[in-house]
Design a protein around this motif. Structure first.
Motif, PDB file in Angstrom:
ATOM      1  N   UNK A   1       0.829  -1.209   0.000  1.00  0.00           N
ATOM      2  CA  UNK A   1       0.000   0.000   0.000  1.00  0.00           C
ATOM      3  C   UNK A   1       0.862   1.256   0.000  1.00  0.00           C
ATOM      4  N   UNK A   2       1.902   1.249   0.824  1.00  0.00           N
ATOM      5  CA  UNK A   2       2.811   2.398   0.858  1.00  0.00           C
ATOM      6  C   UNK A   2       3.513   2.574  -0.475  1.00  0.00           C
TER       7      UNK A   2
ATOM      8  N   UNK B   1      -6.521  -0.887   0.746  1.00  0.00           N
ATOM      9  CA  UNK B   1      -5.937  -1.263  -0.530  1.00  0.00           C
ATOM     10  C   UNK B   1      -6.788  -0.733  -1.677  1.00  0.00           C
ATOM     11  N   UNK B   2      -8.106  -0.929  -1.571  1.00  0.00           N
ATOM     12  CA  UNK B   2      -9.028  -0.467  -2.616  1.00  0.00           C
ATOM     13  C   UNK B   2      -9.000   1.054  -2.739  1.00  0.00           C
ATOM     14  N   UNK B   3      -8.925   1.714  -1.595  1.00  0.00           N
ATOM     15  CA  UNK B   3      -8.910   3.186  -1.587  1.00  0.00           C
ATOM     16  C   UNK B   3      -7.682   3.718  -2.321  1.00  0.00           C
TER      17      UNK B   3
ATOM     18  N   UNK C   1     -10.310   2.064  -6.377  1.00  0.00           N
ATOM     19  CA  UNK C   1     -11.458   1.204  -6.700  1.00  0.00           C
ATOM     20  C   UNK C   1     -12.746   1.924  -6.342  1.00  0.00           C
ATOM     21  N   UNK C   2     -13.756   1.832  -7.228  1.00  0.00           N
ATOM     22  CA  UNK C   2     -15.025   2.517  -6.991  1.00  0.00           C
ATOM     23  C   UNK C   2     -16.052   1.594  -6.320  1.00  0.00           C
TER      24      UNK C   2
ATOM     25  N   UNK D   1      -8.293   0.945 -12.605  1.00  0.00           N
ATOM     26  CA  UNK D   1      -7.291   1.709 -11.891  1.00  0.00           C
ATOM     27  C   UNK D   1      -5.874   1.395 -12.354  1.00  0.00           C
ATOM     28  N   UNK D   2      -5.758   0.460 -13.309  1.00  0.00           N
ATOM     29  CA  UNK D   2      -4.434   0.121 -13.808  1.00  0.00           C
ATOM     30  C   UNK D   2      -4.297   0.438 -15.290  1.00  0.00           C
TER      31      UNK D   2
END
Length: 469
Positions: free
Chosen positions: A40-41, A84-86, A90-91, A118-119
């Protein structure tokens, strides 16, 4: 360790049932959370870069699916999943119930892989982005134009014609390839894209010389252009220099310093913003020398030197150390510093001020004077980037990355501390107020500097102004 190797190692670490056979079952979710926290970081810091690498994109998809697969067995992972989604943008929201064992199937995961937006691959350069374009007036001099990638040849020509004070209708832009082929750009041609793809440089010619394609001669009229600067307010001019530099400095990603240091070969596409600021520093230095050496009248040349000393002082006051260093170095260029008749007529108070400014650029004791002064300045501020890069390079080349086959984290911490300088300098933002109408001329002047980029040509001008005794 390459990015691909790191991704594979993280996946193995996350997916292992037991780590090296020593781990208790209760420790498994803790290990998985640590991996997710690290990823995440990583994404938060280097999102755009990761999305441009195919291996990284596949890694993110894979580990995301693994988390979805594990969240039912380890509900404690739900918090990491949402985070992770945030970060990934991710919607759609996901819950533990939504991923019960009855719903976990390949078709569902395939459906998610198709819906994930998102990718998406990000283009290297957009039409709205602004980059530098050098339009050569003579073999050794050019106008530095900051323009959008979508700019046409006519738009570029208009800027250059205004800068060199020549009728636009009498001029033409010509792209010269590395092989020496010449191609005249039509008004609606995308000048910058053409020059980037196929040419070594773009030149401006008189249409009446289009057959022979002889460039402009550096005549007496062109030498008088530098006098325009004498009518400009020094504080406002320094302010426009700061605004220009800040727009470049604020665009630099921290990772660009790492790419510049660790990947000297073939890393140009990853250090674009950093390269632009370094190029700008070099241009400002040459601009100072160009303006002074194109001024043929001694009294006005003295006024120009005084003007640049004041601008350098204002740059320091505005905490723009990049342009400050560039201007001081420009005044110290050999072709300028040898003008003894000019420097003799500089008033004492200006010589004293310049001496004080010079002391900040003193390289002794590892640039102690500059470092001490810079530490006292509150952000926002623009550091002297070549020195920052020197620091990172010195740490990298003076310390081994691996010691006894183990990672030298002390070295990496030192590099990280240096790189964090960028973050500290950008803690606050400079005011982004739109310049009033009377400043538009200054802005245009700063955005399109006229530069002679040949030391030999500058020396010839210098000796022509003040021949050697």
């Amino acid at each position: 360790m390459t990015t691909d190797d790191l991704c594979q190692a993280l996946l193995r670490h996350y997916s292992a049932k037991k780590y090296q056979g020593k781990e208790e079952n209760s420790d498994v979710p803790c290990r998985k959370r640590k991996v997710l926290h690290l990823v995440s970081q990583w994404i938060a810091l280097y999102k755009d870069w990761l999305h441009e690498d195919e291996h990284s994109k596949m890694f993110l998809k894979t580990i995301y699916r693994n988390v979805l697969d594990d969240v039912y067995e380890y509900p404690i992972l739900e918090k990491e999943l949402k985070e992770f989604q945030k970060i990934l943008g991710m919607h759609r929201r996901h819950t533990v119930d939504e991923y019960s064992p009855q719903r976990k199937n390949k078709a569902l995961f395939h459906q998610f892989s198709l819906k994930e937006n998102w990718l998406q691959h990000r283009g290297t350069v957009t039409e709205a982005e602004e980059i530098f374009c050098h339009v050569y007036i003579t073999e050794h001099s050019y106008v530095s134009v900051k323009a959008k990638v979508s700019s046409t040849a006519q738009e570029i020509l208009k800027v250059v014609a205004e800068k060199i004070q020549h009728a636009e209708e009498d001029l033409a832009l010509v792209a010269i390839t590395f092989s020496g082929e010449k191609h005249e750009l039509q008004p609606n041609d995308l000048a910058i894209s053409k020059s980037l793809e196929a040419s070594g440089r773009i030149c401006v010619y008189r249409k009446d010389l289009a057959d022979t394609l002889n460039p402009f001669a550096e005549n007496e009229e062109s030498q008088q252009r530098s006098i325009r600067i004498l009518g400009m307010n020094t504080w406002d001019l320094a302010l426009e220099l700061m605004n220009f530099d800040w727009s470049l400095f604020n665009s630099i990603h921290e990772q660009e310093l790492i790419y510049f240091t660790f990947s000297r070969q073939g890393s140009g596409e990853h250090t674009v913003n950093l390269s632009l600021l370094l190029q700008r520093c070099n241009e400002v230095q040459l601009w100072v020398a160009t303006e002074i050496l194109l001024c043929s009248q001694l009294c006005k040349r003295v006024q120009l030197v005084k003007k640049f000393i004041k601008i350098a002082a204002h740059c320091k006051a505005q905490r723009n150390l990049n342009s400050f260093f560039a201007i001081v170095m420009g005044l110290n260029t050999a072709s300028v510093s040898r003008l003894s008749q000019t420097w003799e007529k500089i008033p004492g108070k200006f010589k004293k001020l310049f001496s004080e400014l010079e002391s900040l650029t003193d390289p002794s004791l590892n640039h102690k004077a500059y470092r001490d002064a810079f530490k006292k300045m509150k952000p926002p501020k623009i550091p002297f980037m070549p020195l920052l890069l020197k620091d990172v390079t010195f740490i990298h080349e003076g310390n081994k990355t691996f010691l006894d086959n183990l990672v030298n984290f002390e070295k990496l911490h030192m590099i990280a501390d240096t790189v964090r300088t960028l973050r500290h300098c950008r803690t606050n933002q400079f005011g982004g107020d739109v310049s009033p109408k009377e400043h538009q001329e200054l802005k245009s002047y700063v955005n399109h500097l006229y530069v002679i980029d040949s030391q030999q040509a500058l020396f010839e001008l210098s000796h022509r102004l003040e021949p050697r005794a």
